[in-house]
Scaffold this motif. Structure first.
Motif, short mmCIF file in Angstrom:
data_model
loop_
_atom_site.label_atom_id
_atom_site.label_comp_id
_atom_site.label_asym_id
_atom_site.label_seq_id
_atom_site.Cartn_x
_atom_site.Cartn_y
_atom_site.Cartn_z
N ALA A 133 27.04 31.11 45.99
CA ALA A 133 26.91 31.83 44.73
C ALA A 133 27.62 33.19 44.79
O ALA A 133 28.03 33.72 43.77
N ALA A 134 27.79 33.76 45.98
CA ALA A 134 28.41 35.08 46.12
C ALA A 134 29.92 35.02 45.97
O ALA A 134 30.57 36.05 45.81
N ILE A 135 30.51 33.85 46.03
CA ILE A 135 31.96 33.72 45.89
C ILE A 135 32.33 33.92 44.42
O ILE A 135 31.84 33.21 43.54
N ALA A 136 33.20 34.90 44.18
CA ALA A 136 33.60 35.22 42.80
C ALA A 136 34.60 34.16 42.31
O ALA A 136 35.40 33.64 43.10
N PRO A 137 34.58 33.86 41.01
CA PRO A 137 35.55 32.89 40.47
C PRO A 137 36.97 33.49 40.52
O PRO A 137 37.15 34.71 40.58
N LEU A 138 37.97 32.63 40.45
CA LEU A 138 39.36 33.09 40.50
C LEU A 138 39.72 33.85 39.23
O LEU A 138 39.31 33.48 38.13
N SER A 139 40.51 34.91 39.42
CA SER A 139 41.00 35.65 38.25
C SER A 139 42.15 34.84 37.63
O SER A 139 42.64 33.87 38.22
N ASP A 140 42.59 35.24 36.44
CA ASP A 140 43.69 34.54 35.77
C ASP A 140 44.97 34.61 36.61
O ASP A 140 45.71 33.64 36.70
N GLU A 141 45.20 35.77 37.24
CA GLU A 141 46.39 35.92 38.08
C GLU A 141 46.32 34.98 39.29
O GLU A 141 47.31 34.35 39.66
N GLU A 142 45.13 34.85 39.90
CA GLU A 142 44.96 33.96 41.05
C GLU A 142 45.12 32.49 40.63
O GLU A 142 45.68 31.68 41.38
N LYS A 143 44.62 32.16 39.45
CA LYS A 143 44.76 30.79 38.96
C LYS A 143 46.23 30.44 38.75
O LYS A 143 46.66 29.33 39.09
N ALA A 144 46.99 31.38 38.19
CA ALA A 144 48.42 31.15 37.96
C ALA A 144 49.14 31.00 39.30
O ALA A 144 49.99 30.11 39.46
N ARG A 145 48.81 31.84 40.25
CA ARG A 145 49.45 31.76 41.59
C ARG A 145 49.12 30.43 42.24
O ARG A 145 49.99 29.80 42.85
#
Length: 157
Positions: A133-145
């Motif tokens: 649960a502590a793992i943050a979701p990917l940001s839009d920039e990370e998703k694109a990468r």
């Protein structure tokens, strides 16, 4: 084939349970002998520790079998014989020791180990759930990468 028949018979005889009571130990009175066998089946061999004195070939087991038969022949009850042996050797001599404060850990130990195992599993599962649960979701920039890497092209290059 006939050569193997005696070998096969010998192996089968070895598989039979070996009772250690010697013929010179057996009482003439069948009722007393039955009582002696019943008591001997409940007493632990102090040498073998996982056998009753009725099944053990150890010299101490033989001495205890003779002692049991002597006490029965003298007129002691089954309980008096058991109490005599326990007074001499302690509760350890009984294959099924009584539940008291001295044997509480012996009787309760397996349940304590089981409860400790369950507690460890529950703790590990909670810790793992908290870490996931502590793992943050990917940001839009990370998703694109990530999408670019999966497609085989690199944005930084």
């Amino acid at each position: 084939m006939r050569r193997f028949l005696p070998v096969f018979a010998a192996v089968l005889l070895l598989a039979l349970p070996a009772l250690a009571v010697q013929p010179d130990e057996v009482l003439r009175d069948p009722a007393l002998e039955a009582r002696a066998r019943a008591i001997s089946a409940e007493l632990r061999c102090l040498v073998c520790q996982n056998q009753s004195i009725d099944d053990s070939d150890a010299p101490l087991a033989r001495d205890l079998r003779i002692l049991v038969r002597e006490r029965l022949s003298a007129g002691d009850s089954d309980e008096e014989v058991r109490n005599f042996v326990v007074a001499r050797y302690g509760d350890f001599v009984l294959l099924r020791p009584p539940f008291n404060w001295q044997t509480a850990l012996l009787w309760g130990g397996p349940f304590l180990v089981l409860l400790a195992g369950i507690a460890a599993i529950v703790t590990a599962a909670r810790r793992r759930r908290t870490e996931v649960a502590a793992i943050a979701p990917l940001s839009d920039e990370e998703k694109a990468r990530l999408a670019a890497l999966l497609e085989g092209r690199d944005q930084d290059a």
